[in-house]
Design a protein around this motif. Structure first.
Motif: not given
Ligand SMILES: [Fe+2]
Ligand SMILES: [Fe+2]
Length: 145
Positions: A52-71
């Motif tokens: 379960v953690h693994l699936g959530q880490e994938l989403v965390h990575a995507q969220t962070l990459a999106d925020q970096v790009s957004f900024l």
């Protein structure tokens, strides 16, 4: 002047988000490795949790990459070196160490985002903070802490 300082603050904030992203890459590699290698009947239920953690880490990575790009930044692609643990307990202890580190990072990042007036970014980081708290709890329980 105030604007320039704010630009600089945002730039360091993006750099920190990119480091957060790299710790998530590390989590992904580490969990894939540990799910495949941890053995012992006492660790059976935590292996389910790690999936379960693994699936959530994938989403965390995507969220962070999106925020970096957004900024206006470029999302990192470097995966930090993952140490191999000598046994199942050691593997879980390494996971707990990384999750604790991330929890500290996300608490800091959440308040920085709010201070910088980046309400949307703070909102995007909230699930990372909450799920990382759960991950810490799961690992502590598995280790009997
Ligand atoms: Fe995560
Ligand atoms: Fe996590």
């Amino acid at each position: 002047m105030a604007t320039r300082r704010n630009d600089r603050d945002t730039e360091s904030f993006v750099a920190l988000l990119n480091e957060d992203l790299q710790t998530e890459y590390q989590s992904i590699v580490q969990y894939i490795n540990h799910i495949a290698t941890i053995t012992g009947p006492e660790f059976l239920s935590i292996i389910g949790e790690l999936k379960v953690h693994l699936g959530q880490e994938l989403v965390h990575a995507q969220t962070l990459a999106d925020q970096v790009s957004f900024l206006g930044g470029r999302p990192a692609t470097t995966v930090p070196r993952v140490q191999t643990a000598s046994d199942s307990r050691g593997a879980l202890a390494a996971d707990l160490h990384l999750e604790n580190d991330q929890l500290e990072r996300y608490r800091e990042r959440f308040s920085q985002a709010s201070e910088l007036g980046l309400a949307d970014v703070a909102e995007a980081l909230r699930p990372l903070l909450e799920q990382t708290q759960e991950h810490v709890r799961d690992l502590k329980t598995a280790l009997g802490e």
